[in-house]
Design an enzyme around this catalytic site. Structure first.
Site, PDB file in Angstrom:
ATOM      1  CG  ASP A 101      -1.894   1.067   1.324  1.00  0.00           C
ATOM      2  OD1 ASP A 101      -2.737   1.148   0.409  1.00  0.00           O
ATOM      3  OD2 ASP A 101      -1.852   1.852   2.288  1.00  0.00           O
ATOM      4  CD  GLU A 119      -2.336   2.507  -3.360  1.00  0.00           C
ATOM      5  OE1 GLU A 119      -3.494   2.884  -3.609  1.00  0.00           O
ATOM      6  OE2 GLU A 119      -1.834   2.553  -2.220  1.00  0.00           O
TER       7      GLU A 119
END
Length: 634
Positions: free
Chosen positions: A349, A378
């Site tokens: 993330d 990400e």
């Protein structure tokens, strides 16, 4: 908004320069994967156990005990093949950090660690295991895969007994968009056959680790325990069962991790080892969310600090990966989960938000320990291909930065697809937008390794983005599944789920039939509407075809400048050729083969993958309005 940090007991005589208010949770330990009980009880020992035979021969064990504290204790280890290199004491007397060297000759067993203080002497038996056999089957993931993204709380409730758990703040409130709905790992496991039948090959779950937060965190990104799966999902054992069945069915598993922040109700936040484990400010300071700042050669120190050190949200403290002890803690946690669970990959993330040098070290160590592994970061930089490519390993960055990250999320492609399908054609719009985007693949070290997608758990659903137009919906899927990259499909796409990303619960709806008492079961054909079955069947046929198409996985891509808003491209290798035609017009178009003779390779006929129709004459090809052709050339 001002936020103040409460003074921990071990610092009450001192003066805090920075203050941030956090809600703290009374400590409680529940290690479903903990080391064996011994003659001394600690509040936390992390990692709870380790393995011999790791390429990383050093191990840092964090020992935490509130009462009495640990700073007065000396430590010794007497175990063949293991050396206690250093005992580190920190600001907080409740902690000790043990630095061990583990030689290849060390045997599996219970390793006695002796704690002594005056006449007090305690022994803790720390388990050293044989290197987990589950890691032998780690496959990684690549462009031969199609990933199915599932939000665990919103997919299926397979065990009603874990809906509400003692000492956990939230129970089930399915009537509330931001509440927990009760989806769990057993529910996902029970429907793995559905995913297998759909044609996907890998599953990415949004974070499953404990999120015992006072404020809603059904999404999983405010982690409160880095070594335990949330018991409302079924705990560690349910996670291992899910992975085992997935692998039995030939489905890979990708674990969602977070290095940038933790939940403010994480047990660490009640009793920090050192103040520098969390970035602290005189008042609450939020990240500016400008990921492009990190690669910007003209950035200001102010902007960079807000980006990397500012908090992601009021309930998500920004952790400091520049702290050496915390950095090692985080790296070991990742290695532990791979060895313990046998996952095939990681989706990390908010990749540009943590310290970038730490992230490079983290990725390097993970990939060296598990060379067949894969990690996707990400990198949400939707308008910049160069700033996205900066983060992929092998990028020729002017500042010399090497990330060691194999895969990046291709947000530029994601946003371009809906734009191209919705806007009028022009010099650089419509299908020309897709052509232009793909033409810049030279910027990436390996664009074929990008993670490609049309939407995800944070974005407006693709079906909504193309104004619920089934023709555009199909065309977007065809492009996603035949262009370069590693495709990802968000759960419910096959049911035409829609929703505006302005309110996240709208894009994270429950899968119909996942809960006892649901009025219909969309896991079955009978439980779907006619339109849903049309979408499901279309996607399934394309996925099942793609599964065995090496030419799509790794073949070369040759494309042609779109004319009259018709985009033509080929995937080809030494033995196969596939021609894709996308007609983004309200009228049928006739495509002449003359322009594409070089890539037709002398083919005289073709089979349309989408309809099964045989084309016996390729001199001209009729393409329906808003139609797509996927032609296997013969």
């Amino acid at each position: 908004m001002k936020v103040f940090f409460t003074q921990p007991p071990w610092q009450r005589s001192g003066v805090l320069r920075a203050s941030v208010f956090l809600l703290f949770l009374n400590a409680g330990v529940n290690y479903t994967a903990s080391a064996q009980k011994s003659s001394i009880d600690f509040d936390h020992v992390e990692p709870p156990f380790w393995w011999r035979g790791m390429k990383t021969h050093s191990l840092q064990i964090m020992v935490h005990r509130k009462s009495p504290g640990l700073s007065a204790f000396s430590v010794s280890v007497d175990y063949e093949g293991v050396t206690l290199r250093e005992v580190k004491k920190v600001e907080n007397p409740h902690y000790l950090f043990l630095e061990l060297g583990i030689s290849p000759s060390a045997k599996a067993g219970r390793m006695p660690i002796t704690f002594s203080s005056g006449k007090k002497r305690f022994v803790y038996y720390y388990e050293l295991k044989d290197r987990s056999s589950v890691t032998a089957g780690i496959q990684g993931f690549n462009s031969s895969d199609v990933i199915y993204l599932v939000m665990p709380d919103r997919f299926a409730n397979g065990d009603l007994k874990n809906d509400s758990i003692p000492r956990m703040f939230e129970g089930v409130h399915r009537d509330k968009g931001e509440g927990r709905h009760g989806g769990d790992l057993k529910g996902i496991t029970d429907h793995l056959d559905y995913m297998k039948d759909l044609g996907v090959t890998a599953i990415w779950l949004n974070p499953v680790l404990e999120n015992n937060q006072r404020k809603s965190s059904y999404h999983g990104y405010a982690i409160t325990d880095l070594y335990n799966v949330d018991r409302r999902f079924g705990g560690n054992e349910a996670y291992l069962s899910f992975i085992e069945k997935s692998h039995t069915l030939g489905l890979k598993v990708i674990q969602d991790m977070v290095m940038n922040h933790i939940g403010n109700d994480h047990w660490l936040m009640q009793d920090l080892p050192q103040r520098d484990w969390v970035h602290q400010f005189p008042e609450f300071t939020r990240s500016n969310y400008q990921g492009n700042v990190i690669s910007d050669p003209h950035r200001s120190a102010y902007d960079q600090t807000k980006m990397t050190d500012g908090w992601f949200d009021t309930t998500m403290p920004d952790v400091n990966q520049r702290s050496p002890l915390f950095a090692r803690y985080l790296i070991q946690n990742t290695l532990w989960w791979i060895a313990y669970a046998g996952i095939d990959g990681i989706r990390m993330d908010t990749y540009p938000y943590p310290d970038k040098e730490f992230m490079a070290t983290w990725a390097k160590e993970v990939m060296e320990e598990y060379p067949s592994f894969n990690i996707v970061g990400e990198v949400w930089l939707q308008n910049s291909i160069p700033a996205t490519a900066y983060w992929q390993d092998g990028s020729a960055n002017a500042d010399g930065y090497r990330s060691h990250l194999p895969t990046v999320t291709d947000f530029p492609l994601c946003f371009a697809v809906a734009q191209a399908l919705n806007e009028p054609p022009g010099w650089d719009s419509g299908m020309r937008r897709l052509y232009t985007l793909i033409s810049q693949d030279f910027i990436y070290p390996d664009a074929g390794h990008n993670l490609t997608f049309l939407d995800n758990h944070d974005m407006t659903r693709f079906f909504r983005s193309v104004n619920r137009d089934m023709r555009k919906f199909r065309m977007g899927l065809v492009f996603l599944l035949t262009t370069r990259g590693i495709p990802q499909i968000y759960y419910g796409t096959e049911l035409l789920m829609d929703g505006d990303g302005g309110y996240h619960p709208n894009i994270r709806l429950d899968f119909p039939g996942g809960w006892p008492g649901d009025r219909r079961d969309a896991f079955t054909r009978a439980g779907r509407t006619a339109e849903e079955n049309e979408a499901h069947d279309f996607l399934r046929a394309l996925l099942l075809w793609r599964k065995d198409q090496g030419v799509i996985h790794t073949g070369e891509l040759t494309h042609y400048i779109p004319e009259d808003n018709v985009y033509v491209y080929f995937r080809h290798d030494d033995t196969h050729r596939v021609m894709v035609v996308l007609n983004a017009n309200d009228s049928e178009k006739v495509v002449s083969a003359k322009a594409f003779a070089g890539d037709l390779g002398g083919a005289m006929r073709a089979r349309d993958v989408l309809t099964g129709a045989e084309l016996g004459d390729l001199s001209v090809v009729n393409v329906p309005a808003w139609g797509a052709l996927v032609l296997e050339l013969r």
